[in-house]
Design a protein around this motif. Structure first.
Motif, mmCIF file in Angstrom:
data_model
loop_
_atom_site.group_PDB
_atom_site.id
_atom_site.type_symbol
_atom_site.label_atom_id
_atom_site.label_comp_id
_atom_site.label_asym_id
_atom_site.label_seq_id
_atom_site.Cartn_x
_atom_site.Cartn_y
_atom_site.Cartn_z
ATOM 1 N N ALA A 68 25.313 32.723 71.908
ATOM 2 C CA ALA A 68 25.681 33.023 70.519
ATOM 3 C C ALA A 68 24.521 32.725 69.573
ATOM 4 O O ALA A 68 24.243 33.500 68.647
ATOM 5 N N VAL A 69 23.830 31.612 69.787
ATOM 6 C CA VAL A 69 22.673 31.262 68.959
ATOM 7 C C VAL A 69 21.570 32.295 69.132
ATOM 8 O O VAL A 69 20.928 32.714 68.161
ATOM 9 N N GLY A 70 21.339 32.735 70.380
ATOM 10 C CA GLY A 70 20.297 33.720 70.635
ATOM 11 C C GLY A 70 20.522 35.013 69.878
ATOM 12 O O GLY A 70 19.590 35.565 69.277
ATOM 13 N N MET A 155 33.085 32.575 77.865
ATOM 14 C CA MET A 155 33.568 33.480 76.840
ATOM 15 C C MET A 155 33.055 34.903 77.093
ATOM 16 O O MET A 155 32.202 35.125 77.952
ATOM 17 N N THR A 156 33.562 35.858 76.330
ATOM 18 C CA THR A 156 33.169 37.255 76.494
ATOM 19 C C THR A 156 32.007 37.592 75.571
ATOM 20 O O THR A 156 31.778 36.913 74.562
ATOM 21 N N ILE A 161 29.058 37.343 70.373
ATOM 22 C CA ILE A 161 28.213 38.180 69.517
ATOM 23 C C ILE A 161 28.849 38.420 68.154
ATOM 24 O O ILE A 161 28.165 38.781 67.181
ATOM 25 N N ALA A 162 30.149 38.185 68.027
ATOM 26 C CA ALA A 162 30.855 38.434 66.761
ATOM 27 C C ALA A 162 30.195 37.771 65.549
ATOM 28 O O ALA A 162 30.053 38.408 64.492
ATOM 29 N N ILE A 225 26.371 46.368 72.065
ATOM 30 C CA ILE A 225 26.220 45.364 73.122
ATOM 31 C C ILE A 225 27.515 44.586 73.314
ATOM 32 O O ILE A 225 27.907 44.283 74.451
ATOM 33 N N ALA A 226 28.191 44.258 72.216
ATOM 34 C CA ALA A 226 29.453 43.522 72.306
ATOM 35 C C ALA A 226 30.504 44.318 73.080
ATOM 36 O O ALA A 226 31.314 43.760 73.822
#
Length: 570
Positions: A68-70, A155-156, A161-162, A225-226
């Motif tokens: 998520a940070v990336g 997680m997905t 990415i949200a 991508i998500a």
């Protein structure tokens, strides 16, 4: 009871003080590390740190948070956070007691060749190697992050990415630093029409601090991508945009290059030092093996007795750096293409022999140091983040576009910058790259090869458990920055905030110059000159984002050298 109450007060004080906006701007006032128990995120950009911590609060593990940070940094830290670059992730799984090195470094396109950047006069065409579509390797970031998530996260892709999609789609308020940076990079960020349209207003004026910065094209890419995962980037609509834009502008990336990108899991390099075990990234990172090589030299000295940043200490430190960087120039490259003598370079007997070559009173000129001496027979604006969760899992991740903002070229319709990592190859063996590093044939350009890197995500273990999570940006200086962070903690007993803030040095063999940060005593500098070191003062060396784990408490600190960073715990 009183001691327990004081500890709780320290945790509350540190957590609150680091949550305040002032802490984001002024890190010069840091005297204590952030403290927490359930999880911690330390990154170069405050909004991305908050994204990562929120994932931990939701029940995600360290890998979920790291991914998520990336993706968030690709939005909020465009100079180094990325979709169009690559990097390395080192992660430790507590339950399995396993450490994994994930290599998602960029790969040279199939049409790449050894002399592709050599001009008619026989010299390297630096504009072509650094500022053109040809300077881009096939990006690995999306594949690498999603590989880690799918195999080790919980997680997905849509969930992690949200937050990045929201930051790109709805925008975020520009800081003074980012607004000034975008304005100063006008020429670089205007190399493509897409870049000019994103980073500047319709009338050509620059965005100002306090204004909302929206990136709709980048939001579109993140949404693809998500929904579709890596396939969207490497085979789907995003891949088509990359290939079309590359071919239209003299690039060589094809759909086959995109579809054939592969992530590699590699065995970390590791070695004991004093009372700890150091585990780091293997080639094509040169960082891990040379941190270990220098530690093998330095363990022959009583560094603590010398005193931190004394002339004797800095002298042996600089000399060890010369030997390591000399070997880097000769032996390091992509292990899928060349035999890298890891066992020999990390041999403690070799380290001892090199230590014996160091004259305690006189610097050895770089011209007298050759690669493999006594061996028995080897952007500046990268970004790093460190994460720990409540289960004992930790992640050290470093990724980059190479230069700050990479090549400056944005993929039309996709909203992200391309790397210029092809310059990290030895375009002409013996000629320095943009960071002044010399390279040999081991790092020559070849199709599908990964360029050598200095990125050094590192974990330090004590009594079999993660003790220190560290890494840094800084181009060629990364290796030495990580080395000094380890020495500050292990040899000099510093807490994580102190270790992150004290002055550093850097020597990379050639040029034969010792870079020193401000803050080292003038008397010490005179003594170093008397020993024969040519000194050059530099503004900053690196920007560590570090976590220390001690007695089940997490201590974290963001380096005060660069504004905007943030460490948070819960």
């Amino acid at each position: 009871m009183l001691r327990k109450m004081l500890s709780l007060l320290l945790i509350v004080y540190c957590s609150v003080s680091w949550s305040e906006p002032a802490a984001i701007i002024d890190h010069q006032s840091i005297f204590h590390p952030v403290v927490g128990q359930k999880g911690m995120v330390s990154s170069q950009e405050a909004l991305a740190t908050e994204v990562g911590l929120d994932i931990l609060r939701q029940g995600g593990n360290a890998v979920d948070s790291a991914v998520a940070v990336g993706f968030a940094l690709a939005v909020t830290l465009p100079k180094a956070g990325n979709l169009g670059g690559g990097g390395f992730m080192l992660l430790h799984l507590a339950e399995e007691q396993k450490t994994i090195a994930i290599d998602y470094r960029e790969m040279a396109p199939l049409a790449a060749s050894r002399d592709m950047f050599i001009a008619s006069d026989g010299n390297v065409n630096t504009d072509l190697a650094r500022k053109s579509f040809r300077s881009a390797g096939v990006p690995g970031t999306v594949a690498g992050l999603l590989h880690a998530l799918g195999k080790y996260g919980t997680m997905t892709p849509a969930e992690v990415i949200a937050p990045a999609i929201k930051l790109a789609d709805q925008g975020f308020v520009l800081s003074h630093e980012l607004a000034d940076e975008l304005k100063s990079r006008r020429n670089q960020l205007s190399r493509s029409k897409a870049g000019k349209a994103i980073f500047f207003k319709a009338d050509g004026s620059a965005y100002k601090a306090g204004e909302r910065f929206v990136q709709k094209d980048l939001a579109w890419s993140l949404k693809q991508i998500a929904k579709q995962g890596s396939k969207a980037f490497y085979e789907g609509a995003i891949a088509k945009k990359i290939v079309k834009d590359s071919q239209r502008n003299g690039g060589i990336i094809t759909k086959e290059d995109m579809a054939n990108y592969v992530v590699k899991e590699r065995e970390p390099v590791r070695s004991n030092y004093r009372n700890v075990e150091v585990v780091s990234m293997p080639p094509p990172s040169s960082g891990g093996i040379h941190v270990i090589q220098m530690l093998n030299i330095l363990e022959n000295y009583d560094l603590a007795a010398m005193g931190h940043n004394s002339s004797d200490y800095l002298h042996v430190l600089a000399e060890s750096m010369k030997y390591a960087y000399a070997d880097r120039s000769e032996y390091l490259g992509d292990p899928d293409f060349v035999d890298v003598p890891l066992t020999l370079l990390s041999d403690k007997a070799y380290g001892k022999r090199l230590a014996e070559r160091i004259n305690p009173n006189q610097a050895r000129p770089s011209d007298e140091i050759k690669p493999g001496a006594d061996i028995p027979y080897e952007s500046h604006d990268t970004t790093h983040y460190s994460i720990a969760d409540s289960h004992g899992n930790v992640v050290s991740n470093t990724y980059t576009l190479n230069f700050s903002y990479g090549s400056g070229i944005v993929v039309a319709g996709a909203g992200f910058l391309l790397n210029n990592e092809m310059d990290d190859f030895s375009a002409k063996p013996g000629s320095p790259n943009a960071f002044g590093l010399l390279g040999g044939s081991a790092n020559a350009i070849e199709a599908r090869k990964r360029p050598l890197s200095s990125m050094t995500p590192t974990l330090v273990f004590k009594d079999g458990h993660p003790y220190l999570v560290v890494g840094s940006p800084g181009g060629s200086k990364i290796i030495n920055v990580v080395l000094q962070q380890i020495l500050n903690v292990v040899d000099h007993g510093m807490n994580i905030a102190e270790a992150s803030s004290v002055p550093r040095i850097h020597h990379q063999w050639y040029p034969d110059v010792l870079n020193v940060e401000r803050g080292i005593s003038p008397d010490t500098l005179k003594l170093l000159e008397h020993k024969g070191h040519a000194l050059e003062q530099t503004r900053v060396l690196g920007s560590t984002q570090s976590i220390m784990i001690d007695n089940n408490l997490l201590y974290g600190a963001s380096d005060p050298r660069r504004p905007g960073a943030k460490t948070l715990a819960h």
